[in-house]
Design a protein around this motif. Sequence first.
Motif: not given
Length: 119
Positions: A72-74, A76, A78-79, A81, A94
């Motif tokens: 999602f944010c890529a 680090g 939003c969590t 991933c 990410c």
Amino acid sequence: MNKTNLERLILLSRIDSHPILGELDINKEVTLMIDGEVCKAYEGDMIASAMYANGKRVFRYTKKFHKPRGLFCAIGKCTDCIMTVNGVPNIRTCITPVEDGMIIETQEGLGQWERSEGL
Ligand code: FES
């Protein structure tokens, strides 16, 4: 080095030059195990990048509704991933670089720590 069509496609789906992360060295290949499947990545890849390059888009499932989540944010923050890496849950893929022999697993809910003998 001769590359198959699949290997060429995988290379095309990677960011091989980044203003902050630098250049990806495609001459240094590493092997990962992603959900029991042997996958290739390159030294300098983030785990998330290796996931995408190997055609994988689901990184975890939410605890309450079992909904799939992925990149999602890529960066680090939003969590979305997070995955279990070498038995450790909640690793933000990410921003975590690959290492040869890593074992990466899709995370269910909050994840589970591997228990040591005697606990
Ligand atoms: S995609 Fe947001 S923390 Fe990795």
